[in-house]
Design an enzyme around this catalytic site. Structure first.
Site, PDB file in Angstrom:
ATOM      1  CG  HIS A 164      -1.823  -1.148   1.322  1.00  0.00           C
ATOM      2  ND1 HIS A 164      -2.925  -1.265   0.500  1.00  0.00           N
ATOM      3  CD2 HIS A 164      -1.821  -2.261   2.110  1.00  0.00           C
ATOM      4  CE1 HIS A 164      -3.559  -2.385   0.782  1.00  0.00           C
ATOM      5  NE2 HIS A 164      -2.919  -3.011   1.750  1.00  0.00           N
ATOM      6  CB  CYS A 209      -2.482   3.792  -3.730  1.00  0.00           C
ATOM      7  SG  CYS A 209      -3.682   2.446  -3.760  1.00  0.00           S
TER       8      CYS A 209
END
Length: 463
Positions: A164, A209
């Site tokens: 992430h 991301c």
């Protein structure tokens, strides 16, 4: 009757056409020219650092990605002493894994966990160790195998990270404020590595991301480092091979097996002769597939740094040993079913909830957990929005020039993250998206005292 001048001009024109056609027929293609010129230097070694920055079964895909990358490098001829693996190593034998001791990265994929030599696992998967490994600093490593990138001036380095992320930072398993990989710190490590003269060239692939924000406006073009990222500086990346989507994992798996950008480059590497494919060709194929047919459920793969490196073959960084080409039948440019990285855990919980028997304690407990996570995320969103209103009013802060770094004062951004997690709660992988708001606050020149007061006031109203 044609004049001598006209005859001469016609003969000259025919000669020119002949020479051009002959040259075109016999000269190598542009790609072949690059291949023949850009080769690893004699006595060059390829080093690789593979990092899965997450833990727990719902993030299965990140460690699956890393294990798959390891298998590609081994098939390419890299030796274990030159591959350094960071992974928490908690999913292969997790009780929820339907195939204990096995990890797969695609619906009909083979076991990518078998044979993986793991250097840093559990609590040793930390940012400080990652930096020390890259810099070849054995004395700074804590725990793990102690293996570092002991590269020499002629060597090449391949780095692959999957986890992430958020604007300006990447996660690590602990998700502690002090253990985020901040963009400015990472770039400084790369500058230090370059200044030491201990590598020739480096290629970095990043799955996260907003991963473009780690390099945009920050990575110099003269470090001999070429980077591609799963997304630009402002968008999410995507999990794939998820239950309920197309293509799905085997029915017994309640998890996403891979990430769209990651499986795109790795399935490409599996299916191509890497001694004949350039990094640019791989980038273009991965970019097309990750865009997911220009749908809203895709991301824009980006490239940064020393772009001339993309002329080189992939084998210069993933190995050139003769290997069996094994195209995955799921390697397709058709639209893929995907889930936003930040929503994968809740999506999988809801999928599991629907399959459980009504009225059971397990189903009731899972529903309670889903509600708690949903409420926590609403709390994070509301808290950050209130802080923003206190400090920026109805605006979003100054508009940054296109291509510029996320923030000018990185210490300010770190202070804001630290302040939020002190007075409020942990951002978690979901809340990492809010670092853009924190960066905007810093770019507006807000004082640290004002940040502290606004954060205290905002979070106390929700506690």
């Amino acid at each position: 009757m044609a004049t001598p001048i006209i005859v001469f001009q016609l003969k000259l024109l025919l000669l020119i056409v002949f020479v051009v056609q002959f040259s075109a027929a016999n000269r190598p293609s542009l790609v072949d020219t690059f291949r023949s010129i850009i080769k690893p230097k004699a006595d060059s070694t390829i080093w690789a650092v593979l990092v899965a920055g997450s833990k727990e079964y719902f993030s299965y895909r990140h460690q699956a990605d890393i294990c798959h990358a390891y298998q590609i490098l081994k098939k390419g001829g890299l030796k274990d002493e030159h591959i350094i693996v960071f992974m928490y190593d908690d999913i292969a034998n997790d009780p929820e894994n339907p195939r204990p001791g096995v990890i797969i990265n695609s619906p009909n994929g083979s076991d990518v966990y078998a044979g993986v030599l793991k250097d840093y696992t559990g609590e040793s998967v930390i940012t400080a160790n990652f930096y020390a490994v890259l810099l070849g600093n054995k004395t700074a490593v804590k725990g793990g195998s102690g293996k570092v990138v002991a590269s020499k001036p002629k060597d090449r380095i391949f780095v692959y990270y999957a986890d992430h992320g958020g604007p300006g930072l990447l996660g690590m398993p602990s998700m502690n404020t002090s253990d985020y990989i901040y963009a400015n710190d990472f770039i400084q490590v790369l500058k230090t590595k370059h200044a030491g003269g201990t590598y020739d060239k480096m290629v970095i692939y990043v799955e996260a991301c907003e991963s473009g924000s780690i390099f945009q406006g920050l990575l110099p073009k003269n470090l001999n480092i070429y980077v591609t990222t799963a997304s630009n500086a402002e968008e999410s990346s995507w999990g794939t091979y998820c239950p309920g989507l197309t293509p799905p994992p085997p029915p017994e798996f309640n998890t996403c097996l891979g990430d769209l950008y990651s499986i795109s480059w790795m399935e490409d590497s599996d299916s191509k002769d890497l001694t004949h494919e350039t990094l640019q060709q791989q980038y273009l194929r991965v970019k097309k597939r990750t865009l997911n047919n220009n749908s809203s459920e895709g991301s824009h793969v980006m490239q940064y740094g020393t772009l001339s490196i993309r002329k080189e073959t992939v084998s210069n960084y993933q190995g050139s040993a003769t290997r069996k080409i094994s195209a995955d039948p799921f390697h397709t440019f058709d639209t893929m079913g995907v889930i936003n990285q930040r929503d994968v855990d809740l999506y999988l919980m809801r999928q599991k909830y629907e399959r459980l028997t009504d009225g059971t304690q397990q189903k009731n407990d899972l529903l309670k957990k889903i509600k708690e996570i949903t409420a926590y995320r609403a709390y994070l969103d509301s808290s950050v929005n209130m802080i923003k209103r206190y400090l920026l009013g109805s605006g979003d802060g100054p508009v940054r020039d296109e291509g510029s770094a996320l923030v000018d004062d990185w210490d300010c951004l770190k202070f804001m993250v630290r302040t939020f997690e002190t007075h409020c709660r942990s951002l978690t992988q979901y809340g990492m998206k809010h670092t853009r708001t924190f960066a905007n606050i810093c770019n507006s020149g807000v004082t640290k005292k004002a940040m502290d007061e606004a954060t205290r006031k905002s979070c106390s109203s929700f506690n």
